[in-house]
Design a protein around this motif. Sequence first.
Motif, PDB file in Angstrom:
ATOM      1  N   ASN A  26     -23.980  22.370  82.080  1.00 51.47           N
ATOM      2  CA  ASN A  26     -24.150  23.156  83.304  1.00 51.47           C
ATOM      3  C   ASN A  26     -25.504  22.895  83.957  1.00 51.47           C
ATOM      4  OD1 ASN A  26     -21.625  24.326  82.993  1.00 51.47           O
ATOM      5  ND2 ASN A  26     -22.410  26.109  81.894  1.00 51.47           N
ATOM      6  N   LEU A  27     -26.533  22.752  83.147  1.00 56.38           N
ATOM      7  CA  LEU A  27     -27.869  22.438  83.690  1.00 56.38           C
ATOM      8  C   LEU A  27     -27.858  21.088  84.399  1.00 56.38           C
ATOM      9  CD1 LEU A  27     -30.222  23.626  80.800  1.00 56.38           C
ATOM     10  CD2 LEU A  27     -30.051  24.608  83.093  1.00 56.38           C
ATOM     11  N   ILE A  28     -27.241  20.101  83.762  1.00 52.58           N
ATOM     12  CA  ILE A  28     -27.176  18.764  84.365  1.00 52.58           C
ATOM     13  C   ILE A  28     -26.384  18.797  85.664  1.00 52.58           C
ATOM     14  CG2 ILE A  28     -26.219  16.443  84.057  1.00 52.58           C
ATOM     15  CD1 ILE A  28     -26.928  16.742  81.055  1.00 52.58           C
ATOM     16  N   ASN A  29     -25.242  19.473  85.648  1.00 54.02           N
ATOM     17  CA  ASN A  29     -24.416  19.556  86.852  1.00 54.02           C
ATOM     18  C   ASN A  29     -25.113  20.304  87.981  1.00 54.02           C
ATOM     19  OD1 ASN A  29     -22.221  18.094  85.865  1.00 54.02           O
ATOM     20  ND2 ASN A  29     -21.327  19.898  84.903  1.00 54.02           N
ATOM     21  N   LYS A  30     -25.874  21.327  87.626  1.00 54.10           N
ATOM     22  CA  LYS A  30     -26.521  22.151  88.654  1.00 54.10           C
ATOM     23  C   LYS A  30     -27.747  21.474  89.253  1.00 54.10           C
ATOM     24  CE  LYS A  30     -28.513  26.744  89.486  1.00 54.10           C
ATOM     25  NZ  LYS A  30     -28.769  28.083  88.912  1.00 54.10           N
ATOM     26  N   LYS A  70     -15.869  17.897  83.855  1.00 60.82           N
ATOM     27  CA  LYS A  70     -16.747  17.713  85.008  1.00 60.82           C
ATOM     28  C   LYS A  70     -17.180  16.261  85.174  1.00 60.82           C
ATOM     29  CE  LYS A  70     -18.443  22.437  85.147  1.00 60.82           C
ATOM     30  NZ  LYS A  70     -19.616  23.341  85.178  1.00 60.82           N
ATOM     31  N   GLN A  71     -16.640  15.389  84.310  1.00 61.06           N
ATOM     32  CA  GLN A  71     -16.953  13.965  84.432  1.00 61.06           C
ATOM     33  C   GLN A  71     -15.739  13.093  84.743  1.00 61.06           C
ATOM     34  OE1 GLN A  71     -18.492  15.179  81.162  1.00 61.06           O
ATOM     35  NE2 GLN A  71     -20.412  15.601  82.213  1.00 61.06           N
ATOM     36  N   TYR A  72     -14.519  13.563  84.468  1.00 68.38           N
ATOM     37  CA  TYR A  72     -13.361  12.698  84.659  1.00 68.38           C
ATOM     38  C   TYR A  72     -12.069  13.502  84.772  1.00 68.38           C
ATOM     39  CZ  TYR A  72     -12.688  13.559  79.650  1.00 68.38           C
ATOM     40  OH  TYR A  72     -12.516  14.165  78.427  1.00 68.38           O
ATOM     41  N   PRO A 124     -22.226   9.862  91.053  1.00 67.05           N
ATOM     42  CA  PRO A 124     -21.131  10.411  90.255  1.00 67.05           C
ATOM     43  C   PRO A 124     -20.343  11.453  91.041  1.00 67.05           C
ATOM     44  CG  PRO A 124     -23.181  11.418  89.591  1.00 67.05           C
ATOM     45  CD  PRO A 124     -23.538  10.357  90.593  1.00 67.05           C
ATOM     46  N   LEU A 125     -19.048  11.493  90.832  1.00 58.33           N
ATOM     47  CA  LEU A 125     -18.197  12.424  91.553  1.00 58.33           C
ATOM     48  C   LEU A 125     -18.557  13.865  91.209  1.00 58.33           C
ATOM     49  CD1 LEU A 125     -14.737  10.664  91.115  1.00 58.33           C
ATOM     50  CD2 LEU A 125     -16.227  10.622  93.124  1.00 58.33           C
ATOM     51  N   LYS A 126     -18.550  14.704  92.194  1.00 58.09           N
ATOM     52  CA  LYS A 126     -18.852  16.121  91.989  1.00 58.09           C
ATOM     53  C   LYS A 126     -17.599  16.870  91.550  1.00 58.09           C
ATOM     54  CE  LYS A 126     -22.700  16.227  95.265  1.00 58.09           C
ATOM     55  NZ  LYS A 126     -22.778  14.772  95.400  1.00 58.09           N
ATOM     56  N   ASP A 127     -17.779  18.103  91.096  1.00 57.58           N
ATOM     57  CA  ASP A 127     -16.664  18.924  90.608  1.00 57.58           C
ATOM     58  C   ASP A 127     -15.548  19.019  91.642  1.00 57.58           C
ATOM     59  OD1 ASP A 127     -18.328  19.273  88.499  1.00 57.58           O
ATOM     60  OD2 ASP A 127     -18.571  21.429  88.721  1.00 57.58           O
ATOM     61  N   ILE A 128     -15.939  19.245  92.892  1.00 53.61           N
ATOM     62  CA  ILE A 128     -14.947  19.432  93.946  1.00 53.61           C
ATOM     63  C   ILE A 128     -14.152  18.159  94.195  1.00 53.61           C
ATOM     64  CG2 ILE A 128     -16.552  18.848  95.819  1.00 53.61           C
ATOM     65  CD1 ILE A 128     -15.159  21.028  97.492  1.00 53.61           C
ATOM     66  N   ILE A 184      -9.000  15.109  93.312  1.00 55.86           N
ATOM     67  CA  ILE A 184      -8.246  14.004  92.709  1.00 55.86           C
ATOM     68  C   ILE A 184      -7.125  14.546  91.829  1.00 55.86           C
ATOM     69  CG2 ILE A 184      -8.371  12.120  91.023  1.00 55.86           C
ATOM     70  CD1 ILE A 184     -11.161  11.493  92.084  1.00 55.86           C
ATOM     71  N   LYS A 185      -7.458  15.550  91.018  1.00 55.35           N
ATOM     72  CA  LYS A 185      -6.465  16.148  90.130  1.00 55.35           C
ATOM     73  C   LYS A 185      -5.308  16.760  90.913  1.00 55.35           C
ATOM     74  CE  LYS A 185      -6.031  19.476  86.327  1.00 55.35           C
ATOM     75  NZ  LYS A 185      -6.753  20.479  85.491  1.00 55.35           N
ATOM     76  N   GLU A 186      -5.614  17.465  91.988  1.00 55.25           N
ATOM     77  CA  GLU A 186      -4.574  18.104  92.797  1.00 55.25           C
ATOM     78  C   GLU A 186      -3.638  17.065  93.413  1.00 55.25           C
ATOM     79  OE1 GLU A 186      -6.547  20.523  95.636  1.00 55.25           O
ATOM     80  OE2 GLU A 186      -7.189  22.036  94.184  1.00 55.25           O
TER      81      GLU A 186
END
Length: 287
Positions: free
Chosen positions: A125-129, A190-192, A164-168, A173-175
């Motif tokens: 979470n720290l890395i993502n934020k 949060k990476q793939y 790197p791709l963000k969460d959104i 992509i998943k949707e």
Amino acid sequence: MKFIPIMEISGQIMTLIEDAEKSLIIVSPYIEIAKWEKLKKCLQRAVDRGVSIIIYTREYAKQNLDPLRAFKVKIILVKDLHSKIYLNDAYGIVSSQNLYHYSDINSIDFAYKTETDEERNQLVNLINKYLANSKPIEQYIIASKTEVGNEIVVEKEEGTNVFPLKDIDLEKIKEWFHDKFPEIKMNSTKQYVYCNKLLACGDVMLREGFEIRFSYGIKNQDQYIKAIQTLNFENNNYKYEKTLVTNNSQAPYLIYVPQEVTDIQKLIYDYIFIAKTIIDKTRNIKI
């Protein structure tokens, strides 16, 4: 978290790299591994296993990153970076030690290792934020070296790649894949995004590229690989660099890496087209 004895920190970091199965994140403001042969071998083995490696390091730091570029890992420069974190799929290490050979030999550092998923997730979470979701200078770069005295100066042109791709982006992509291929099972982090059995010959992982992970021991595997490699995706929205990785100890994988991506929706259209094209091409191959 568990304290790591001072003299074991570098060894524990290399073990963390060796334990990585799918992803590896290294956060180190200063990096110097040119003469650190043991660590370079660890990274090479991770690359050979198909581990996705992202390295965050400090913007404008005087350091030679060419040994890392040789592994074709993703390098991201971050302004004012000072944290040191090493993270794989299962656990992480927080340390005062940079990924710097001199530190391994001379410095007195401290480090802790996570013991629970909750502790590891706090680091994620720290890395993502503060890193992945900030605006680092992303290093899909064109680099040239000149020597000034005894110092190597790297002149670089920063790209505008969305990785790197963000969460959104990953959620989008998943949707789309769930909508176009409702019969397949998917999981994501949060990476793939991982698509189970999207193809008859294996799974697909979507992260820094369209990665086909062939099922181990599948019949007619060579025929599948040959058929897929003949496909041409030059008329897509983006150009793709194709790489086939084979290793006797694991199933092969084939990855299409998009170049200079600036629009996530166009990338999704490409990925859907690639998936459908491969499915059609391999439909008549018997498993």
